[in-house]
Design an enzyme around this catalytic site. Sequence first.
Site, mmCIF file in Angstrom:
data_model
loop_
_atom_site.group_PDB
_atom_site.id
_atom_site.type_symbol
_atom_site.label_atom_id
_atom_site.label_comp_id
_atom_site.label_asym_id
_atom_site.label_seq_id
_atom_site.Cartn_x
_atom_site.Cartn_y
_atom_site.Cartn_z
ATOM 1 C CG ASP A 26 -4.263 -12.384 4.767
ATOM 2 O OD1 ASP A 26 -4.648 -11.396 4.133
ATOM 3 O OD2 ASP A 26 -5.012 -13.334 5.086
ATOM 4 C CB ALA A 27 -6.266 -10.460 9.361
ATOM 5 C CD GLN A 72 -0.953 -0.552 3.702
ATOM 6 O OE1 GLN A 72 -2.139 -0.808 3.600
ATOM 7 N NE2 GLN A 72 -0.323 -0.680 4.860
ATOM 8 C CG ASP A 115 -8.766 -0.074 13.502
ATOM 9 O OD1 ASP A 115 -9.713 0.424 12.862
ATOM 10 O OD2 ASP A 115 -7.803 0.589 13.935
ATOM 11 C CG ASP A 144 -0.956 -3.801 9.962
ATOM 12 O OD1 ASP A 144 -0.593 -3.846 8.769
ATOM 13 O OD2 ASP A 144 -1.674 -2.901 10.413
#
Length: 512
Positions: free
Chosen positions: A351-352, A243, A369, A317
């Site tokens: 990765d969650a 990102q 979140d 995260d």
Amino acid sequence: MKYSKKQKSLTLKVALFATGISGIVAEYILSTLASYFIGNAILQFTLIVSIMLFAMGLGSRLSKSLTKNVVLYFIATELILSILVSFSALVSYIIYGVTDISWLVIYLLSILIGILIGLEIPLATRINDDFEELRINISNILEKDYFGSLIGGLFFAFVGLPYLGLTYTPFILGLLNLGVSFWLFLVLKEAISKKAQRALTITYIVVTSLIVAGVCFAEPIVTFGEQVKYKDKIVYSKQTKYQKIVITKWQDWHSLYINGNQQLSSFDEFMYHEPMVHLPMNLIDKKSNILILGGGDGCIARELFKYDTIENITLVDLDVEMLNLGKHNPIFTELNEGSMTNTKLTTVAEDAFNFLEDSETTYDAIFIDLPDPNNVDLNKLYTKEFYYICKSKLADNGILITQSGSPYYATKAFYCIEKTLRAAGFKTLPMHNQVLTLGEWGWIIGTKQEVTKQELAQVDVSNLPLKWFTNNSINQITSFGKPLADTTGIKINTIFSPKLYTYYKQGNWDLY
């Protein structure tokens, strides 16, 4: 110097290998830029790759009309490709900074680069026809181009994007193309007229100077392109593997943006994080083992550490760079009060979805979140399948809360998340609050047991050191009027039927 047929053929193959590298990387660069400027990564990657493949077909078709001076056209194609690849990101940033048509520029660049790549392969095959028989010629030319694509993809994924970023990666590829093109010119120049040779020599000097100048001025130009789009001064900007992270400053306050979307402002982030943490934490008795998915800024962890009973917090995260900001950047270490380096907190860069699937731990509370579900990538972290996994990792009397966008700007998306949580077996409790810099924002609480109004009335946060959240505000944040859109036909969001990101895109974001 005279070159043999074997040397000439080898030079052509190296040129096609380089073209394969630069071509595939150009696709990824433009796709990443489109994702950043326009949004929806999967859609943009699909469109850019499809457009470029179509344009390659156009280039191949155009090549048949070039019947003379094939070597000259091939070298000229390489030269033009060097310029377009080098300046693709820079031009996109400049256009992004001054107009709203950056998407059009990116698509046009995709078409132009695709046409040039499409021209190269048939032209190279025709040149190499003088050096190798047809079956070997075609096999070797295509082989080198395809092998180059693999190397280009690996380079972009593991070196270009994470270390050089979109600022310098295009110039590396442009210089590669330029260097190979010049070598090709030296080896095959006997097939070009003296006049054309002189013109090409001057062109190489000009193009090399342009690319070097581009490298020197790339960073301030990119910064200008970004700064125009942000009302406040940019004090940090980095393109990570996943990102674009930007931090801006206005007076004494800082704002965090991910892929152009604001995530928080130090001016009022507590109006987001305090309700999100303290209402659910006061609805459960056991508060020892907590999971945070996202939240790399450390603000949720800061609020959680106001509870002495907490023994362990695991924070997951995807982006290690975001975790590093939360741990080491002075802006965030002051904001999160050092929570990211607390010995009770463990950070995981993963990765969650994958983390939860592999986890064998049961958590008393799960805080989700994550950025808004504005594309298919993030959509999976708001699906019934994901919430099933969350439920299986949650204690029987535990609680889950997920940020859910805005109940007013994106009403259908908000209620889609609630309906999906219910489909996964959760009892739900929607919440919302007016965050000054974000507008009206919402969350959904999920529990295995129904939360009653009596339990809400007993919540007491008066003994906590909070900036905004009070006992009196609880009734406000859990009370809703009628939805601002028809929610009767809203579908459940699943991996195989992703509906949420479509609802999100349909939101009234122009009001924000």
